[in-house]
Design an enzyme around this catalytic site. Structure first.
Site, short mmCIF file in Angstrom:
data_model
loop_
_atom_site.label_atom_id
_atom_site.label_comp_id
_atom_site.label_asym_id
_atom_site.label_seq_id
_atom_site.Cartn_x
_atom_site.Cartn_y
_atom_site.Cartn_z
N GLU A 177 0.87 -1.33 -0.08
CA GLU A 177 -0.08 -0.02 -0.04
C GLU A 177 0.75 1.33 -0.03
OE1 GLU A 177 -2.64 0.59 3.37
OE2 GLU A 177 -3.59 2.38 2.52
N LYS A 219 -2.48 -2.04 -3.15
CA LYS A 219 -3.27 -1.31 -2.46
C LYS A 219 -2.98 0.26 -2.92
CE LYS A 219 -6.04 -0.49 1.74
NZ LYS A 219 -6.39 -1.07 2.70
P1 13P Z 1 -8.94 4.15 4.14
O1 13P Z 1 -10.02 3.18 3.34
O2 13P Z 1 -9.96 4.79 5.40
O3 13P Z 1 -8.00 4.88 3.49
O4 13P Z 1 -8.40 3.21 4.81
C1 13P Z 1 -7.77 2.06 4.18
C2 13P Z 1 -6.38 1.47 4.78
O5 13P Z 1 -6.21 0.37 4.98
C3 13P Z 1 -5.47 2.53 5.35
O6 13P Z 1 -4.05 1.89 5.51
#
Ligand code: 13P
Length: 340
Positions: A177, A219
């Protein structure tokens, strides 16, 4: 390496139009959200809230996996069933956030580096033994005057890749991510430019560290204008820019892309995911899915408010958002779903 198992888990997480529930808020983040609504910031309140989420009837119809926080993965329902078992029995794969948060990057004001590599191999082994089958690590890239720098992008990309390699070694699917933040008044074009550079750097590092692309999930953020930017592009424009950016930077061997919501409203996040699937699903090499935190949980949290008597309504709110995003994966989400 448990190659077959990792690839199988990857597919289970993104196939059948289901998505991932991110419920891995750290203590400070969870407490901040509770404080805003007057909910006590205690271990028991966090446990009760997470129990409400994981016991939502039928959640597994739309949700393939749930990302837990270290505190949560060790917790149980009031009647003594470990959350991991509740999820597994509902057909939801348990996952775990393994980074330990962000710190200021030395010598680079305004930039952050995500920590958590020390001792990670042992923690991953423990989480696998507990029943987790995927992991998550979030890097944060802010847009501002002169930032991000190459130093910030490269340090975070390398750390993400080392984490991903360790996860696969332990039999866990890494969710990679790299979040380019929405905060600021930058344009959508600037978000595009930064996200493209970040993604290209991340995939370069994943290659360098030998990460198996078929056994990971990306992500990313969607390509959106800053929250304070006067020009806010349409749903279709955001969908088109997001796909264009991903096409430039994400190899086709990656099976799944699960977007974060990053502070978009729940409805907008669903609408944008829906538009991407309407226009690109048939020719996309990757499943276009969701791994939302706020955009799945916020309505449920605001309904729950820490009270037992609100559990049923809060679960309905979570179920509804999960159903909306399942529909968005099919390109079948529409505004009427929000009113019925
Ligand atoms: P959000 O969808 O609230 O951005 O959270 C996703 C997430 O896992 C942040 O690390």
């Amino acid at each position: 390496m448990k190659t077959k198992e990792i690839i199988r888990t990857t597919r289970l997480l993104v196939n059948d139009n289901k998505g991932i529930l991110a419920m891995d808020e750290s203590f400070p983040t969870c407490n901040k959200r509770f404080a805003k609504l007057g909910i006590p910031q205690t271990v028991e309140a966090r446990r009760a809230y997470r129990e409400m989420l994981v016991t939502t009837p039928g959640l597994g119809d739309f949700i393939s996996g749930a990302i837990l926080f270290d505190e949560t993965i060790r917790q149980k329902t009031k009647d003594g069933t470990p959350f991991i078992n509740v999820l597994t029995n509902a057909g939801i794969i348990p996952g775990i956030k393994v980074d330990t948060g962000t710190k200021d990057l030395a010598g680079h004001p305004g930039e952050k580096i995500t920590e958590g590599l020390d001792g990670l191999r042992d923690r991953l082994t423990e989480y696998y033994q507990m029943g987790a089958r995927f992991a998550k690590w979030r890097a944060v890239i802010a847009i501002g005057d002169g930032i991000p720098s190459r130093a910030g992008i490269e340090a975070n990309a390398q750390t993400l890749a080392i984490y991903a390699a360790l996860s696969q070694e332990a039999g866990l699917v890494p969710i990679v991510e790299p979040e380019v933040l929405m905060d600021g008044s930058h344009t959508m074009a600037r978000c595009f430019e930064v996200s493209e550079e970040v993604l290209l750097t991340v995939f370069n590092q994943l290659y360098t560290q030998g990460v198996m692309l078929e056994g990971m999930i990306l992500k990313p953020n969607m390509i959106v204008p800053g929250l304070d930017c006067p020009k806010q592009e349409s749903v279709d424009e955001v969908a088109t820019a997001t796909i264009k950016c991903l096409q430039r930077a994400v190899p086709a061997a990656v099976h799944g892309i699960t977007f974060l919501s990053g502070g978009q409203s729940a409805e907008l996040a669903s609408a944008r995911l829906n538009a991407m699937n309407i226009h690109f699903k048939s020719r996309s090499p990757w499943e276009l899915s969701f791994s939302f935190g706020r955009a799945l949980q916020q309505p449920a949290l605001e309904t729950w408010l820490g009270l037992d008597e609100n559990v049923h309504e809060a679960q309905k709110a979570l179920y509804h958002r999960a159903e909306c995003n399942y529909a968005a994966r099919l390109g079948e989400y529409n505004a009427i779903m929000e009113t019925t």
